[in-house]
Write a protein that holds these residues in place. Structure first.
Motif, PDB file in Angstrom:
ATOM      1  N   TYR A 187       0.611  -1.282   0.165  1.00 19.87           N
ATOM      2  CA  TYR A 187       0.424  -0.391   0.026  1.00 19.87           C
ATOM      3  C   TYR A 187       0.433   1.351  -0.098  1.00 19.87           C
ATOM      4  O   TYR A 187       0.578   2.191  -0.289  1.00 19.87           O
ATOM      5  CB  TYR A 187      -1.149   0.356   1.135  1.00 19.87           C
ATOM      6  CG  TYR A 187      -0.561   0.294   2.650  1.00 19.87           C
ATOM      7  CD1 TYR A 187      -0.642   1.475   3.044  1.00 19.87           C
ATOM      8  CD2 TYR A 187       0.659  -0.899   3.313  1.00 19.87           C
ATOM      9  CE1 TYR A 187      -0.058   1.723   4.213  1.00 19.87           C
ATOM     10  CE2 TYR A 187       0.982  -0.295   4.728  1.00 19.87           C
ATOM     11  CZ  TYR A 187       0.514   0.705   5.007  1.00 19.87           C
ATOM     12  OH  TYR A 187       1.147   0.333   6.034  1.00 19.87           O
TER      13      TYR A 187
ATOM     14  N   ASN B  65      -6.689  -9.288   3.263  1.00 22.25           N
ATOM     15  CA  ASN B  65      -7.361  -8.396   3.685  1.00 22.25           C
ATOM     16  C   ASN B  65      -6.202  -7.174   3.825  1.00 22.25           C
ATOM     17  O   ASN B  65      -5.441  -6.364   5.203  1.00 22.25           O
ATOM     18  CB  ASN B  65      -7.373  -8.458   5.770  1.00 22.25           C
ATOM     19  CG  ASN B  65      -8.866  -9.456   5.299  1.00 22.25           C
ATOM     20  OD1 ASN B  65      -9.459  -9.068   5.043  1.00 22.25           O
ATOM     21  ND2 ASN B  65      -8.665 -10.577   7.098  1.00 22.25           N
ATOM     22  N   GLN B  66      -5.765  -6.907   2.868  1.00 20.69           N
ATOM     23  CA  GLN B  66      -4.312  -5.573   2.379  1.00 20.69           C
ATOM     24  C   GLN B  66      -5.086  -5.113   1.050  1.00 20.69           C
ATOM     25  O   GLN B  66      -5.463  -5.308   0.236  1.00 20.69           O
ATOM     26  CB  GLN B  66      -3.310  -6.599   2.349  1.00 20.69           C
ATOM     27  CG  GLN B  66      -2.983  -6.530   3.398  1.00 20.69           C
ATOM     28  CD  GLN B  66      -1.272  -7.644   2.959  1.00 20.69           C
ATOM     29  OE1 GLN B  66      -0.531  -6.442   3.141  1.00 20.69           O
ATOM     30  NE2 GLN B  66      -1.358  -8.891   3.355  1.00 20.69           N
ATOM     31  N   ILE B  67      -4.641  -3.751   1.157  1.00 18.35           N
ATOM     32  CA  ILE B  67      -4.538  -2.639  -0.630  1.00 18.35           C
ATOM     33  C   ILE B  67      -2.718  -3.687  -1.324  1.00 18.35           C
ATOM     34  O   ILE B  67      -1.883  -3.503  -0.468  1.00 18.35           O
ATOM     35  CB  ILE B  67      -4.406  -1.149  -0.004  1.00 18.35           C
ATOM     36  CG1 ILE B  67      -5.715  -1.292   0.936  1.00 18.35           C
ATOM     37  CG2 ILE B  67      -4.229  -1.208  -1.334  1.00 18.35           C
ATOM     38  CD1 ILE B  67      -6.756  -1.430   0.330  1.00 18.35           C
TER      39      ILE B  67
ATOM     40  N   SER C 287      -7.883  -4.789  -3.892  1.00 18.40           N
ATOM     41  CA  SER C 287      -8.394  -4.678  -2.652  1.00 18.40           C
ATOM     42  C   SER C 287      -8.317  -6.369  -1.948  1.00 18.40           C
ATOM     43  O   SER C 287      -8.783  -6.597  -3.818  1.00 18.40           O
ATOM     44  CB  SER C 287      -9.647  -4.188  -2.199  1.00 18.40           C
ATOM     45  OG  SER C 287      -9.704  -5.004  -0.585  1.00 18.40           O
TER      46      SER C 287
ATOM     47  N   ILE D 297      -9.370  -7.741   0.304  1.00 20.29           N
ATOM     48  CA  ILE D 297     -10.521  -7.267   1.586  1.00 20.29           C
ATOM     49  C   ILE D 297     -10.995  -8.653   1.715  1.00 20.29           C
ATOM     50  O   ILE D 297     -12.360  -8.125   0.838  1.00 20.29           O
ATOM     51  CB  ILE D 297     -11.250  -6.051   1.603  1.00 20.29           C
ATOM     52  CG1 ILE D 297      -9.878  -4.762   2.282  1.00 20.29           C
ATOM     53  CG2 ILE D 297     -12.301  -6.369   3.390  1.00 20.29           C
ATOM     54  CD1 ILE D 297     -10.224  -3.079   2.506  1.00 20.29           C
TER      55      ILE D 297
ATOM     56  N   ILE E  46      -8.046  -0.769   7.526  1.00 22.69           N
ATOM     57  CA  ILE E  46      -6.580  -2.061   6.825  1.00 22.69           C
ATOM     58  C   ILE E  46      -5.350  -0.693   5.894  1.00 22.69           C
ATOM     59  O   ILE E  46      -6.519   0.862   6.095  1.00 22.69           O
ATOM     60  CB  ILE E  46      -7.525  -1.866   4.933  1.00 22.69           C
ATOM     61  CG1 ILE E  46      -8.692  -3.043   5.584  1.00 22.69           C
ATOM     62  CG2 ILE E  46      -6.613  -2.137   4.567  1.00 22.69           C
ATOM     63  CD1 ILE E  46      -8.223  -4.764   6.566  1.00 22.69           C
TER      64      ILE E  46
ATOM     65  N   VAL F 157      -5.843   3.359   3.678  1.00 19.58           N
ATOM     66  CA  VAL F 157      -7.546   3.168   3.292  1.00 19.58           C
ATOM     67  C   VAL F 157      -8.010   4.351   4.427  1.00 19.58           C
ATOM     68  O   VAL F 157      -7.798   4.195   5.617  1.00 19.58           O
ATOM     69  CB  VAL F 157      -8.247   2.327   3.268  1.00 19.58           C
ATOM     70  CG1 VAL F 157      -9.730   2.583   3.393  1.00 19.58           C
ATOM     71  CG2 VAL F 157      -8.173   0.691   3.096  1.00 19.58           C
TER      72      VAL F 157
ATOM     73  N   TYR G 242     -14.593   3.960   2.619  1.00 22.57           N
ATOM     74  CA  TYR G 242     -15.331   2.808   1.788  1.00 22.57           C
ATOM     75  C   TYR G 242     -16.030   4.168   1.414  1.00 22.57           C
ATOM     76  O   TYR G 242     -17.325   4.763   1.780  1.00 22.57           O
ATOM     77  CB  TYR G 242     -15.717   2.097   2.749  1.00 22.57           C
ATOM     78  CG  TYR G 242     -14.158   1.334   3.381  1.00 22.57           C
ATOM     79  CD1 TYR G 242     -13.614   0.021   2.753  1.00 22.57           C
ATOM     80  CD2 TYR G 242     -13.961   0.813   4.329  1.00 22.57           C
ATOM     81  CE1 TYR G 242     -12.672  -0.199   2.769  1.00 22.57           C
ATOM     82  CE2 TYR G 242     -12.508   0.686   5.210  1.00 22.57           C
ATOM     83  CZ  TYR G 242     -11.988  -0.123   3.927  1.00 22.57           C
ATOM     84  OH  TYR G 242     -10.735  -0.936   5.239  1.00 22.57           O
TER      85      TYR G 242
ATOM     86  N   PRO H 190     -12.718   0.572  -1.171  1.00 23.41           N
ATOM     87  CA  PRO H 190     -11.546   0.942  -0.930  1.00 23.41           C
ATOM     88  C   PRO H 190     -11.439   2.542  -1.707  1.00 23.41           C
ATOM     89  O   PRO H 190     -10.581   3.107  -2.656  1.00 23.41           O
ATOM     90  CB  PRO H 190     -10.663   0.466  -0.323  1.00 23.41           C
ATOM     91  CG  PRO H 190     -11.042  -0.982  -0.710  1.00 23.41           C
ATOM     92  CD  PRO H 190     -12.312  -0.601  -1.650  1.00 23.41           C
TER      93      PRO H 190
ATOM     94  N   ALA I 120      -9.167   1.538  -5.083  1.00 25.37           N
ATOM     95  CA  ALA I 120      -8.791   0.396  -5.247  1.00 25.37           C
ATOM     96  C   ALA I 120     -10.450  -0.075  -5.654  1.00 25.37           C
ATOM     97  O   ALA I 120     -10.948  -0.802  -4.729  1.00 25.37           O
ATOM     98  CB  ALA I 120      -8.554  -0.329  -3.426  1.00 25.37           C
TER      99      ALA I 120
ATOM    100  N   ASP J  55     -12.145  -3.732  -6.181  1.00 29.15           N
ATOM    101  CA  ASP J  55     -12.398  -4.319  -5.154  1.00 29.15           C
ATOM    102  C   ASP J  55     -13.628  -5.796  -5.979  1.00 29.15           C
ATOM    103  O   ASP J  55     -14.700  -4.824  -6.382  1.00 29.15           O
ATOM    104  CB  ASP J  55     -13.316  -3.729  -3.791  1.00 29.15           C
ATOM    105  CG  ASP J  55     -13.321  -4.634  -2.463  1.00 29.15           C
ATOM    106  OD1 ASP J  55     -12.287  -5.119  -1.809  1.00 29.15           O
ATOM    107  OD2 ASP J  55     -14.789  -5.730  -2.757  1.00 29.15           O
TER     108      ASP J  55
END
Length: 216
Positions: free
Chosen positions: A65, A88-90, A117, A119, A142, A145, A148, A195, A203, A205
């Motif tokens: 990230y 669970n990351q960017i 993402s 997530i 996260i 971020v 959202y 996100p 990002a 998703d």
């Protein structure tokens, strides 16, 4: 002699037509990319890229990230990164086209860095507010971020409209599908959470969550 030169010119011109990718121009970010697979141990992640003509592939770099490079790989159209803690990351990635018949020589520039993402949708906590036609939504914390953006629709594959923003770790209550339309009982609604990063970028998703209100 002139005929030989003419034949050579025709051959070279034909090769340019057959191999149009062999340029130094930057390619556009792969538009159909998606997180294709995350292993059960959350150590491997695969990204699906557009398939190219025979003889061409990709070099793909992966960044965290903070845009720090953490991995690189070569692929045809599935870029798989092994031993990367991916849940669970960017992440960011970019790609460039390579010639597989010429020792993987790059034949294009790098695409623009694209954020995505990983997530898990279960991390977006959703619950009906008592007996009402309202829903509580809590977003996960996260790294990277800022907030959202929440999108809702009555269809799973179309019609999504932004209805609210949620800060990481915070909870909101939604009681309407839109300003003019209330929720109904026993009807499915669909949600997406995009996100928005601290850089201002969105990002990608790929999670969709369905929910329904029940009379209790």
């Amino acid at each position: 002699m002139k005929k030989i030169k003419l034949l050579i010119m025709i051959f070279v011109f034909g090769m340019i037509i057959i191999n149009p990718l062999k340029t130094n121009a930057a390619i556009a970010p792969p538009k159909s990319s998606q997180v294709y697979y995350i292993s059960p141990d959350k150590k491997n992640v695969s990204i699906k890229l557009p398939q190219l003509s025979k003889g061409y592939g990709y070099q793909v770099n992966l960044y965290n990230y903070n845009k720090k490079k953490i991995a690189s790989t070569y692929c045809i159209f599935y870029a798989t990164f092994n031993k990367v803690t991916c849940a669970n990351q960017i992440f960011y990635y970019h790609a460039r086209v390579i010639d597989l018949y010429n020792s993987g020589t790059a034949v294009s520039g790098w695409s623009k860095l694209q954020a995505f993402s990983t997530i898990n949708k279960a991390n977006y906590k959703m619950a009906q507010a008592g007996k009402t036609k309202a829903i509580y939504i809590k977003a996960p914390k996260i790294s990277g971020v800022k907030y959202y953006k929440v999108y809702l629709s009555t269809y799973e594959d179309k019609g999504y409209k932004a209805v609210a923003n949620i800060k990481p770790g915070k909870k909101i209550k939604l009681s309407k599908l839109s300003k003019k339309k209330k929720f109904s009982y026993n009807k499915y609604y669909y949600s997406k959470f995009v996100p928005v990063l601290k850089t201002g970028e969105k990002a990608k998703d790929f999670n969709i969550r369905a929910f329904k209100f029940y009379k209790k």
